[in-house]
Scaffold this motif. Sequence first.
Motif, PDB file in Angstrom:
ATOM      1  N   GLU A 137      16.326   1.928 -20.239  1.00  0.00           N
ATOM      2  CA  GLU A 137      16.578   1.470 -18.871  1.00  0.00           C
ATOM      3  C   GLU A 137      15.283   1.063 -18.175  1.00  0.00           C
ATOM      4  O   GLU A 137      15.247   0.058 -17.454  1.00  0.00           O
ATOM      5  CB  GLU A 137      17.292   2.558 -18.075  1.00  0.00           C
ATOM      6  N   ILE A 138      14.208   1.792 -18.399  1.00  0.00           N
ATOM      7  CA  ILE A 138      12.911   1.450 -17.809  1.00  0.00           C
ATOM      8  C   ILE A 138      12.426   0.105 -18.347  1.00  0.00           C
ATOM      9  O   ILE A 138      11.965  -0.752 -17.590  1.00  0.00           O
ATOM     10  CB  ILE A 138      11.873   2.565 -18.089  1.00  0.00           C
ATOM     11  N   LEU A 139      12.549  -0.093 -19.661  1.00  0.00           N
ATOM     12  CA  LEU A 139      12.126  -1.350 -20.269  1.00  0.00           C
ATOM     13  C   LEU A 139      12.979  -2.523 -19.791  1.00  0.00           C
ATOM     14  O   LEU A 139      12.469  -3.621 -19.531  1.00  0.00           O
ATOM     15  CB  LEU A 139      12.167  -1.251 -21.790  1.00  0.00           C
ATOM     16  N   GLN A 140      14.277  -2.314 -19.642  1.00  0.00           N
ATOM     17  CA  GLN A 140      15.152  -3.376 -19.161  1.00  0.00           C
ATOM     18  C   GLN A 140      14.798  -3.758 -17.725  1.00  0.00           C
ATOM     19  O   GLN A 140      14.775  -4.943 -17.377  1.00  0.00           O
ATOM     20  CB  GLN A 140      16.619  -2.945 -19.238  1.00  0.00           C
ATOM     21  N   LYS A 141      14.510  -2.775 -16.893  1.00  0.00           N
ATOM     22  CA  LYS A 141      14.131  -3.039 -15.506  1.00  0.00           C
ATOM     23  C   LYS A 141      12.823  -3.805 -15.454  1.00  0.00           C
ATOM     24  O   LYS A 141      12.681  -4.764 -14.678  1.00  0.00           O
ATOM     25  CB  LYS A 141      14.010  -1.714 -14.733  1.00  0.00           C
ATOM     26  N   ALA A 142      11.847  -3.432 -16.274  1.00  0.00           N
ATOM     27  CA  ALA A 142      10.571  -4.140 -16.314  1.00  0.00           C
ATOM     28  C   ALA A 142      10.780  -5.586 -16.760  1.00  0.00           C
ATOM     29  O   ALA A 142      10.174  -6.510 -16.203  1.00  0.00           O
ATOM     30  CB  ALA A 142       9.602  -3.422 -17.253  1.00  0.00           C
ATOM     31  N   GLN A 143      11.632  -5.800 -17.754  1.00  0.00           N
ATOM     32  CA  GLN A 143      11.918  -7.151 -18.221  1.00  0.00           C
ATOM     33  C   GLN A 143      12.561  -7.976 -17.110  1.00  0.00           C
ATOM     34  O   GLN A 143      12.183  -9.129 -16.878  1.00  0.00           O
ATOM     35  CB  GLN A 143      12.822  -7.128 -19.446  1.00  0.00           C
ATOM     36  N   GLN A 144      13.521  -7.408 -16.404  1.00  0.00           N
ATOM     37  CA  GLN A 144      14.176  -8.114 -15.302  1.00  0.00           C
ATOM     38  C   GLN A 144      13.180  -8.467 -14.207  1.00  0.00           C
ATOM     39  O   GLN A 144      13.212  -9.581 -13.659  1.00  0.00           O
ATOM     40  CB  GLN A 144      15.310  -7.269 -14.732  1.00  0.00           C
ATOM     41  N   ASP A 145      12.283  -7.534 -13.878  1.00  0.00           N
ATOM     42  CA  ASP A 145      11.269  -7.796 -12.857  1.00  0.00           C
ATOM     43  C   ASP A 145      10.360  -8.947 -13.275  1.00  0.00           C
ATOM     44  O   ASP A 145      10.045  -9.829 -12.465  1.00  0.00           O
ATOM     45  CB  ASP A 145      10.438  -6.540 -12.582  1.00  0.00           C
ATOM     46  N   CYS A 146       9.934  -8.952 -14.533  1.00  0.00           N
ATOM     47  CA  CYS A 146       9.064 -10.014 -15.027  1.00  0.00           C
ATOM     48  C   CYS A 146       9.792 -11.357 -15.065  1.00  0.00           C
ATOM     49  O   CYS A 146       9.202 -12.396 -14.749  1.00  0.00           O
ATOM     50  CB  CYS A 146       8.516  -9.663 -16.406  1.00  0.00           C
ATOM     51  N   GLN A 183      16.880   6.633 -21.037  1.00  0.00           N
ATOM     52  CA  GLN A 183      16.002   6.397 -19.888  1.00  0.00           C
ATOM     53  C   GLN A 183      14.895   5.404 -20.240  1.00  0.00           C
ATOM     54  O   GLN A 183      14.572   4.526 -19.433  1.00  0.00           O
ATOM     55  CB  GLN A 183      15.381   7.709 -19.411  1.00  0.00           C
ATOM     56  N   ALA A 184      14.327   5.521 -21.412  1.00  0.00           N
ATOM     57  CA  ALA A 184      13.268   4.605 -21.843  1.00  0.00           C
ATOM     58  C   ALA A 184      13.794   3.172 -21.916  1.00  0.00           C
ATOM     59  O   ALA A 184      13.127   2.229 -21.472  1.00  0.00           O
ATOM     60  CB  ALA A 184      12.708   5.044 -23.187  1.00  0.00           C
ATOM     61  N   MET A 222      19.247  19.500 -28.777  1.00  0.00           N
ATOM     62  CA  MET A 222      18.110  18.652 -29.113  1.00  0.00           C
ATOM     63  C   MET A 222      18.538  17.184 -29.172  1.00  0.00           C
ATOM     64  O   MET A 222      17.838  16.297 -28.661  1.00  0.00           O
ATOM     65  CB  MET A 222      17.498  19.082 -30.450  1.00  0.00           C
ATOM     66  N   TYR A 223      19.686  16.915 -29.769  1.00  0.00           N
ATOM     67  CA  TYR A 223      20.199  15.558 -29.870  1.00  0.00           C
ATOM     68  C   TYR A 223      20.478  14.997 -28.485  1.00  0.00           C
ATOM     69  O   TYR A 223      20.121  13.850 -28.185  1.00  0.00           O
ATOM     70  CB  TYR A 223      21.472  15.520 -30.718  1.00  0.00           C
ATOM     71  N   ILE A 224      21.121  15.787 -27.629  1.00  0.00           N
ATOM     72  CA  ILE A 224      21.453  15.339 -26.275  1.00  0.00           C
ATOM     73  C   ILE A 224      20.187  14.990 -25.499  1.00  0.00           C
ATOM     74  O   ILE A 224      20.112  13.957 -24.837  1.00  0.00           O
ATOM     75  CB  ILE A 224      22.289  16.411 -25.538  1.00  0.00           C
ATOM     76  N   ARG A 225      19.168  15.824 -25.598  1.00  0.00           N
ATOM     77  CA  ARG A 225      17.904  15.559 -24.892  1.00  0.00           C
ATOM     78  C   ARG A 225      17.232  14.291 -25.406  1.00  0.00           C
ATOM     79  O   ARG A 225      16.722  13.487 -24.632  1.00  0.00           O
ATOM     80  CB  ARG A 225      16.960  16.742 -25.017  1.00  0.00           C
ATOM     81  N   MET A 226      17.210  14.122 -26.716  1.00  0.00           N
ATOM     82  CA  MET A 226      16.612  12.918 -27.287  1.00  0.00           C
ATOM     83  C   MET A 226      17.392  11.668 -26.880  1.00  0.00           C
ATOM     84  O   MET A 226      16.812  10.639 -26.545  1.00  0.00           O
ATOM     85  CB  MET A 226      16.548  13.011 -28.815  1.00  0.00           C
ATOM     86  N   PHE A 227      18.715  11.760 -26.893  1.00  0.00           N
ATOM     87  CA  PHE A 227      19.551  10.625 -26.516  1.00  0.00           C
ATOM     88  C   PHE A 227      19.319  10.257 -25.058  1.00  0.00           C
ATOM     89  O   PHE A 227      19.172   9.083 -24.716  1.00  0.00           O
ATOM     90  CB  PHE A 227      21.031  10.944 -26.767  1.00  0.00           C
ATOM     91  N   GLN A 228      19.250  11.251 -24.186  1.00  0.00           N
ATOM     92  CA  GLN A 228      19.016  10.983 -22.768  1.00  0.00           C
ATOM     93  C   GLN A 228      17.637  10.365 -22.537  1.00  0.00           C
ATOM     94  O   GLN A 228      17.489   9.430 -21.748  1.00  0.00           O
ATOM     95  CB  GLN A 228      19.166  12.268 -21.946  1.00  0.00           C
ATOM     96  N   ALA A 229      16.620  10.870 -23.223  1.00  0.00           N
ATOM     97  CA  ALA A 229      15.271  10.328 -23.081  1.00  0.00           C
ATOM     98  C   ALA A 229      15.212   8.890 -23.592  1.00  0.00           C
ATOM     99  O   ALA A 229      14.585   8.022 -22.971  1.00  0.00           O
ATOM    100  CB  ALA A 229      14.267  11.203 -23.820  1.00  0.00           C
ATOM    101  N   ALA A 230      15.868   8.617 -24.714  1.00  0.00           N
ATOM    102  CA  ALA A 230      15.887   7.261 -25.266  1.00  0.00           C
ATOM    103  C   ALA A 230      16.620   6.314 -24.315  1.00  0.00           C
ATOM    104  O   ALA A 230      16.183   5.177 -24.095  1.00  0.00           O
ATOM    105  CB  ALA A 230      16.545   7.251 -26.643  1.00  0.00           C
TER     106      ALA A 230
END
Length: 53
Positions: A20-29, A17-18, A7-15
């Motif tokens: 990384e998505i936010l960082q990419k959006a910030q870089q694009d903006c 990924q989230a 459960m911890y591993i899945r939550m850590f991986q999802a967090a």
Amino acid sequence: MADYQEMYIRMFQAATQAIEILQKAQQDCEELYISAPEPELTVFQGRPSETER
């Protein structure tokens, strides 16, 4: 019994990924902002005073 490690591993991986998505959006903006043309600025004079009217 619940597999807390899994459960911890899945939550850590999802967090991760989230983040990384936010960082990419910030870089694009930021790139959009940097590549945008400079706005034209206009200086307005204040209202004329009673003596200037």
